[in-house]
Every structure is written in structure tokens, then in C-alpha cells.
Design an enzyme around this catalytic site. Structure first.
Site, PDB file in Angstrom:
ATOM      1  N   HIS A 190      -8.451  -7.972   1.611  1.00 55.86           N
ATOM      2  CA  HIS A 190      -7.527  -9.194   1.539  1.00 55.86           C
ATOM      3  C   HIS A 190      -6.811  -9.319   2.865  1.00 55.86           C
ATOM      4  CE1 HIS A 190      -3.795  -6.853   0.341  1.00 55.86           C
ATOM      5  NE2 HIS A 190      -4.734  -6.024  -0.331  1.00 55.86           N
ATOM      6  N   ASP A 244      -3.289  -1.718   4.129  1.00 58.54           N
ATOM      7  CA  ASP A 244      -3.375  -2.505   2.936  1.00 58.54           C
ATOM      8  C   ASP A 244      -3.015  -3.863   3.307  1.00 58.54           C
ATOM      9  OD1 ASP A 244      -3.289  -3.440   0.668  1.00 58.54           O
ATOM     10  OD2 ASP A 244      -1.463  -2.911  -0.097  1.00 58.54           O
ATOM     11  N   GLU A 300      -3.893 -11.411  -2.435  1.00 56.50           N
ATOM     12  CA  GLU A 300      -3.964 -10.400  -3.423  1.00 56.50           C
ATOM     13  C   GLU A 300      -2.558  -9.678  -3.870  1.00 56.50           C
ATOM     14  OE1 GLU A 300      -4.566  -6.300  -4.897  1.00 56.50           O
ATOM     15  OE2 GLU A 300      -3.510  -6.968  -3.198  1.00 56.50           O
ATOM     16  N   GLU A 301      -1.794  -9.703  -3.028  1.00 57.53           N
ATOM     17  CA  GLU A 301      -0.449  -8.849  -3.307  1.00 57.53           C
ATOM     18  C   GLU A 301       0.263  -9.584  -4.372  1.00 57.53           C
ATOM     19  OE1 GLU A 301       0.281  -6.148  -2.317  1.00 57.53           O
ATOM     20  OE2 GLU A 301      -0.895  -5.822  -0.632  1.00 57.53           O
ATOM     21  N   ASP A 318     -10.122  -1.947  -0.450  1.00 54.94           N
ATOM     22  CA  ASP A 318      -8.639  -2.212  -0.485  1.00 54.94           C
ATOM     23  C   ASP A 318      -7.986  -0.885  -1.216  1.00 54.94           C
ATOM     24  OD1 ASP A 318      -6.241  -3.364  -0.681  1.00 54.94           O
ATOM     25  OD2 ASP A 318      -6.600  -4.438  -2.545  1.00 54.94           O
ATOM     26  N   HIS A 355       2.841  -0.398   1.017  1.00 60.84           N
ATOM     27  CA  HIS A 355       3.973  -1.455   0.926  1.00 60.84           C
ATOM     28  C   HIS A 355       5.149  -1.052   1.709  1.00 60.84           C
ATOM     29  CE1 HIS A 355       1.726  -3.112  -3.114  1.00 60.84           C
ATOM     30  NE2 HIS A 355       1.000  -3.355  -1.937  1.00 60.84           N
TER      31      HIS A 355
HETATM   32 ZN    ZN Z   1      -4.489  -4.064  -1.067  1.00 62.69          ZN
END
Ligand code: ZN
Length: 470
Positions: free
Chosen positions: A293, A305, A339-340, A367, A437
């Protein structure tokens, strides 16, 4: 250097240190022309990826763009960058698939400060608003804090919750080997904490960061509201400041926490999935998707990510071109947007896959970070197909893949319902949630060999799927 490093070891000891290649080759029938061809190609894929590091260099440039939250200007720059890179690398077709995505912005004000306490007055906490949180009024909100470790505990103490800030403080359980499992067991606090707090009249929520590292970097992530309850602001706090807050409210239960946030949700924005393919030479209507993603959280570089997965997916096709491998079946890189915080890109592609009736024989997703390869998770009801992929381990092992198993493939490809196989690439996961994140998810955290082995592992799998079909 220590003393032992000066010892000259006998050769058999040195060769014994690289066992993975030996069983891989011994499992392949030596007399098979086809096996030799597969092994040779798999070897070329691995050595080319490791030596040239083209994907890693692409990731470096991709990360320079900065974080790529859906709806942001950066995300559009990243979409264009990837599209142009695919065109430059000579893919047969490259296109953008339009998608409407949520658009949330962090803003400039983000502050948590302790008030009403002789001992701790003015102490600031290291926080990040959770993605999707509402802001506070300009003057902020201040309230006493109650600490709970679970929704059950909050339910028991619901009479205390009114007009308070709820501090969800349960850490990730470090005793669990698989950090994805550990993460998922603590994530309810972040995802649903604001709803649970609002149920009992709380005015805000602060959540201990979901991290496997005991540092003070806050980790953001998705959260939800429901229309039937008031929306309250929600933030994540660094692990060490979570410990601090826990001790401070034990010492001084009357202290107040003041939150100032100016994050906000804007109208949905126009965005795109980026798609590029090499057309199959013999069975062009059979499609193998390889994906990651493109969006990320709005802090750090989104390197692991999922910049890594996006560039690995693109690199699979690039490796084919560099090695002049002409796939029998169509190989399509799909870089999903959003995606997030909504999976709108995956949903859009899923609808397209359904309505176009294109024959997706497999969809692969990366991912889970760019660490050393471990295995592939496969979603299918056909044990026979899993066995078939398993029979390719002798070649996959050349890139460090040790196993294939049923279940847990990936969130974006789960929307491609008509894919016969949904396959998740699984690397080692011990360090992923140190940086996930957070502002620490930067390019420098990605190791070139680990990253390239991931691209190579997927390229070998895609090559074998393309040669053999299902
Ligand atoms: Zn991800």
C-alpha cells in the site's frame, strides 16, 4: 575484534554456517531439466536483487517524499512518482485507478500538559493525535485522569469516568513471540477507546503507545467514532511518558491533563491506486497481482509501512525486466491507496476485479515490514494448492523463505475475492512494532539485504506461478 576472530577455522566449520542452501538444493530432483531452469532463475533473481539494490535505492528516493497519508499533497506526489517510475522501467501498461479517500489533517497544535499539581505542573507529555481524532476547542480541554487497563475495568469504574480523560495503559504483552498477535491483543484500546470513554461521559482519551520498544516515541494509528455517542479527542502517548503519567496520578490524583489539538477531518479527496503490468506471453488473461500500500501514516517516512511493500511489489516486475524473464502469465503490481484509514483503494480494486471478471489466479501482498524473509501465509480452501506452493520451497529457500502455511494473508488482497490464492509475505516481525506508525519509521531503519531478499522471495514465487499456473 575479539581474540577468537584471529583463529583460522577448518573449512567444514565455515561451510556448516550456511545450511539453508544445502537442503534447498538437495530437495530438487537433480535430473530434472525444469528444476534446473527454476533453480537457475531463482538464483539469478536473488543474486541480482542483492547485488544491484535497485529497489532499495528506489525506496530511498520514495521516502524522500515524506509521509503519504491518504488525501495529502504528499500522497499525490508519491502516486505520480511511482507511476513515472513504472513507465520508465518499461512495463507494458501503467494506469491510475481513481478512488475517493478520507482526508484527515494533524494540524500544527498538539500538546498535552499537566496542570493543577504542585509537583508536576507544566510537565508536557510526548503525544500524537490518533488518526481521525477530532481536535479540541482552541482553549483546549483539561480534566482529571483515570487510568484503566481494559474496557472491563472501565465498565467497573464507569461512575468515575464522567468528565474525565480516560488513560488506557495496557502495554503490548512482550511474552508473545509473534508481535502481530501481541499488537492485536492491545489495539482495542486505540481503535475503540474513544467510543468506550464517550459511553461513560469521558471528555478525552489518552492511550499508551502500541510499541515493543521502551522509548518515548508516540505511535499513532486508526481509531473509530460512532454517530450515537459524542466524539472525544484521542491521543497516543510515548511509552515512557505513559509510565510517568501512571506514577504521577498515583502520587497526585487531583492533577489535570490539558489537551490542545487542532487536527480535523476535511471532505473526502480524489486519489488513485497505481497499477502497472507485464503482459503474459502465453496466458495473458491469467493475472498474478503483487502488491503493497502506497499510503502511510502522516509521521516518519512510512518506510517499512508500507513504502517497502510498495517498492518490493514494483521491483518484482523490474527484476523480471532486468533479467529479461518473459512471464507466461500477466504480472500486475497494484499499489493500493488508503490501507491505513479506510481501505478504499483495495475496495475499489476488489469491485473492479469482480465486475471485470478478470481471472486473478493469485494476489500477493507485502505489508509487514522489510525484515528478513520467513514465509508465506496463504488464504485458500484448497489444501492441494497450498501443497503446490509448498513444493516450491527448494527455490523459495534461496531467498530465505522457510515455510508456507494456511491463513492470514493480508488486508488489501482480501478484497480481491475472486483470487484463487491470497498470499501474504511474512518477514521476521520482532522489530516491526518498535517503529510502526511512528516518527521512527524512516528509511534508515530498512536494511538493504533484508529488503532485497523480500523482493527476491516474491519475485521467485511470482515466477513459479507464472510458469506453472494453478
Ligand atoms: Zn501497512
Amino acid at each position: 575484534m575479539n581474540k577468537n576472530s584471529l583463529i583460522i577455522y577448518p573449512l567444514f566449520l565455515l561451510t556448516a554456517a550456511i545450511p539453508s542452501v544445502v537442503p534447498a538444493q538437495s530437495l530438487v530432483k537433480e535430473d530434472s531439466v525444469q528444476s534446473n531452469k527454476y533453480r537457475e532463475t531463482a538464483n539469478q533473481i536473488v543474486t541480482t536483487a542483492l547485488k544491484e539494490r535497485k529497489g532499495y535505492e528506489a525506496l530511498r528516493n520514495f521516502c524522500i517524499i515524506g509521509p503519504r497519508l491518504s488525501g495529502s499533497r504528499n500522497s499525490l506526489i508519491a502516486i505520480n512518482w511511482v507511476k513515472n517510475k513504472m513507465i520508465e522501467s518499461g512495463l507494458d501498461t501503467v494506469w491510475l485507478q481513481p478512488v475517493k479517500v478520507p482526508h484527515w489533517e494533524r494540524g500544527n497544535v498538539e500538546k498535552a500538559m499537566i496542570l493543577n499539581s504542585i509537583k508536576f505542573n507544566g510537565r508536557e507529555l510526548n503525544i500524537l493525535a490518533l488518526g481521525g481524532s477530532i481536535g479540541t476547542p482552541t482553549e483546549g480541554i483539561s480534566a482529571n485522569v483515570i487510568e484503566v487497563r481494559s474496557f472491563e475495568e472501565l465498565e467497573k469504574r464507569k461512575d468515575e469516568a464522567k468528565s474525565k480523560i480516560i488513560f488506557f495503559s495496557r502495554p503490548i504483552d512482550q511474552s508473545i513471540l509473534n508481535t502481530f498477535e501481541a499488537y492485536s491483543k492491545a489495539a482495542d484500546q486505540r481503535v475503540f477507546g474513544a467510543i468506550e470513554g464517550a459511553k461513560y461521559g469521558a471528555v478525552g482519551v489518552i492511550v499508551r503507545s502500541l510499541t515493543t520498544k521502551y522509548d518515548n516515541v508516540p505511535h499513532t494509528g486508526n481509531m473509530h467514532y460512532v454517530d450515537s455517542l459524542p466524539k472525544v479527542p484521542a491521543v497516543a502517548v510515548g511509552y515512557l511518558d505513559a509510565d510517568f503519567l501512571s506514577n504521577a496520578i498515583k502520587e497526585d490524583p487531583n492533577l489535570k491533563l490539558k489537551l490542545n489539538l487542532d487536527c480535523q477531518t476535511l471532505p473526502d479527496a480524489q486519489s488513485y491506486n497505481v497499477i502497472g503490468e507485464i503482459r503474459g506471453s502465453e496466458y495473458p488473461d491469467e493475472i498474478i497481482v503483487v502488491s503493497g500500500h502506497l499510503d502511510s501514516r502522516d509521521v516518519g517516512d512510512g518506510a517499512h509501512d508500507d513504502g517497502a511493500g510498495s517498492i518490493q511489489a514494483s521491483e518484482v516486475l523490474d527484476i523480471f525486466n532486468r533479467l529479461n524473464i518473459k512471464p507466461k502469465r500477466t504480472i500486475r503490481a497494484v499499489l493500493f491507496i488508503n490501507e491505513e484509514n479506510g481501505s478504499m483503494g483495495a475496495k475499489e480494486y476488489g469491485v473492479f476485479a469482480d465486475t471485470s471478471k478478470q481471472n486473478h489466479i493469485a494476489a500477493i501482498e507485502s505489508d509487514r515490514g522489510a525484515f528478513n524473509p520467513l514465509g508465506f501465509n496463504i488464504d485458500t480452501d484448497s489444501i492441494k494448492l497450498i501443497k503446490k506452493i509448498e513444493s516450491w520451497l527448494p527455490y523459495l529457500k534461496l531467498a530465505g523463505i522457510s515455510w508456507v502455511r494456511k491463513g492470514g494473508s493480508g488486508s488489501d488482497i482480501s478484497k480481491i475475492k475472486n483470487a484463487k490464492l491470497q498470499i501474504g509475505y511474512v518477514p521476521v516481525n520482532q522489530r516491526y512494532f518498535d517503529i510502526h506508525h511512528s516518527p521512527s519509521d524512516v528509511f534508515e531503519e530498512v536494511h538493504p539485504r533484508e529488503f532485497e531478499l523480500g523482493s527476491a522471495a516474491m519475485a521467485i514465487l511470482v515466477y513459479l506461478l507464472s510458469e506453472e499456473g494453478l
